[in-house]
Design a protein around this motif. Structure first.
Motif, PDB file in Angstrom:
ATOM      1  N   TRP A 161      -0.090   2.153   8.691  1.00  0.00           N
ATOM      2  CA  TRP A 161       1.293   1.985   8.332  1.00  0.00           C
ATOM      3  C   TRP A 161       1.754   0.401   8.158  1.00  0.00           C
ATOM      4  N   ALA A 162       2.746   0.155   7.500  1.00  0.00           N
ATOM      5  CA  ALA A 162       3.210  -0.926   7.310  1.00  0.00           C
ATOM      6  C   ALA A 162       4.683  -1.340   7.534  1.00  0.00           C
ATOM      7  N   TYR A 163       5.155  -2.459   8.222  1.00  0.00           N
ATOM      8  CA  TYR A 163       6.377  -2.632   8.421  1.00  0.00           C
ATOM      9  C   TYR A 163       6.800  -3.607   7.516  1.00  0.00           C
ATOM     10  N   VAL A 164       8.108  -3.437   6.767  1.00  0.00           N
ATOM     11  CA  VAL A 164       8.726  -4.296   5.845  1.00  0.00           C
ATOM     12  C   VAL A 164       9.914  -4.971   6.455  1.00  0.00           C
ATOM     13  N   TYR A 165       9.560  -6.362   6.672  1.00  0.00           N
ATOM     14  CA  TYR A 165      10.695  -7.143   6.968  1.00  0.00           C
ATOM     15  C   TYR A 165      11.587  -7.525   5.941  1.00  0.00           C
ATOM     16  N   GLU A 166      12.727  -7.189   5.842  1.00  0.00           N
ATOM     17  CA  GLU A 166      13.698  -7.336   4.505  1.00  0.00           C
ATOM     18  C   GLU A 166      14.141  -9.036   4.736  1.00  0.00           C
ATOM     19  N   PRO A 224       0.956  -3.805  -0.659  1.00  0.00           N
ATOM     20  CA  PRO A 224       1.097  -5.263  -1.120  1.00  0.00           C
ATOM     21  C   PRO A 224       1.407  -6.215   0.064  1.00  0.00           C
ATOM     22  N   LYS A 225       1.603  -7.427  -0.084  1.00  0.00           N
ATOM     23  CA  LYS A 225       1.872  -8.453   0.802  1.00  0.00           C
ATOM     24  C   LYS A 225       3.389  -8.506   0.766  1.00  0.00           C
ATOM     25  N   ARG A 226       3.889  -8.422  -0.322  1.00  0.00           N
ATOM     26  CA  ARG A 226       5.074  -8.232  -0.622  1.00  0.00           C
ATOM     27  C   ARG A 226       5.831  -7.333  -1.390  1.00  0.00           C
ATOM     28  N   GLY A 227       6.856  -6.563  -1.129  1.00  0.00           N
ATOM     29  CA  GLY A 227       7.377  -5.589  -2.104  1.00  0.00           C
ATOM     30  C   GLY A 227       8.446  -4.983  -1.200  1.00  0.00           C
ATOM     31  N   TYR A 228       9.442  -3.963  -1.728  1.00  0.00           N
ATOM     32  CA  TYR A 228      10.312  -3.100  -1.038  1.00  0.00           C
ATOM     33  C   TYR A 228      11.433  -3.911  -0.657  1.00  0.00           C
ATOM     34  N   GLY A 229      11.635  -5.086  -1.182  1.00  0.00           N
ATOM     35  CA  GLY A 229      12.710  -5.892  -0.504  1.00  0.00           C
ATOM     36  C   GLY A 229      12.231  -6.982   0.757  1.00  0.00           C
ATOM     37  N   GLY A 230      10.873  -7.135   0.871  1.00  0.00           N
ATOM     38  CA  GLY A 230      10.482  -8.006   1.950  1.00  0.00           C
ATOM     39  C   GLY A 230       8.994  -8.078   2.175  1.00  0.00           C
TER      40      GLY A 230
END
Length: 216
Positions: free
Chosen positions: A211-216, A197-203
């Protein structure tokens, strides 16, 4: 008078540029050191304090704008405004370079992780289910459990079953905790179904290869 002001502008802005480069290049080094094979994220915590002089520079601009109204303080106010703008621009440039250094390492990590991902998929194909842990891949599919190759974030976390269902309903997923200093919970994640998703998992998520990097 104008020549004198021009010389002062060059002097103030030149000194500010030098100071800003000396301070904010630390952020570049901190990111480089964190993603190196023997690095750690300790310097990233120290780099957080670079925000303080940046905020001071931002706050001084409106204060100095008021000072330009008055003839007595106009010259100094102009010098302060220009110096603050130089500091701000240099700091932002250094932060962006540091970010690029960091993300370049994660692009390479995504490529390195392909061996581990393929091993999990081969196990899944052979046994009709993903392994219950990464240890189950050794020695049939891998000689040993690999490390990430990034000193600050050395280990893969493997989620399977109910734990993985929380991540876009995958049967399994890989996760690397990648805090970038301070109160921060960035993560680097791999979903076999590739449904990020574009947003999720806290960021906010940014695709990095598969892969995807989640910016909190």
């Amino acid at each position: 008078m104008r020549q004198s002001l021009t010389k002062q502008i060059i002097l103030w802005c030149g000194l500010t540029l030098l100071v800003s480069l000396m301070l904010n290049s630390f952020d570049i080094y901190a990111n480089y050191q964190a993603v190196s094979p023997n690095g750690s994220n300790e310097l990233l915590w120290s780099a957080m304090f670079l925000v303080i002089p940046l905020l001071v520079a931002v706050l001084l601009v409106p204060v100095s704008l008021v000072g330009t109204i008055f003839k007595r303080s106009r010259r100094v106010s102009i010098l302060v405004i220009l110096s603050c703008l130089v500091y701000f621009a240099t700091a932002i440039a250094c932060f962006r370079i540091g970010g690029k250094v960091r993300m370049s390492a994660f692009h390479k990590l995504a490529e390195r992780s392909e061996l581990l991902i393929q091993a999990i998929k081969k196990y899944e194909l052979k046994y009709s289910n993903p392994p219950s842990s990464l240890e189950n891949l050794v020695p049939e599919f891998l000689p040993n459990i690999p490390h990430t190759g990034i000193g600050a974030y050395p280990a893969y976390e493997y989620k399977v079953g109910d734990e993985a269902q929380n991540f876009a309903n995958n049967l399994w997923c890989l996760l690397i905790q990648t805090p970038s200093g301070g109160i921060n919970w960035d993560i680097f994640i791999y979903f076999p179904n590739q449904e990020y998703p574009k947003r999720g998992y806290g960021g906010v998520l940014e695709r990095v290869g598969d892969w995807a990097y989640v910016y909190e």
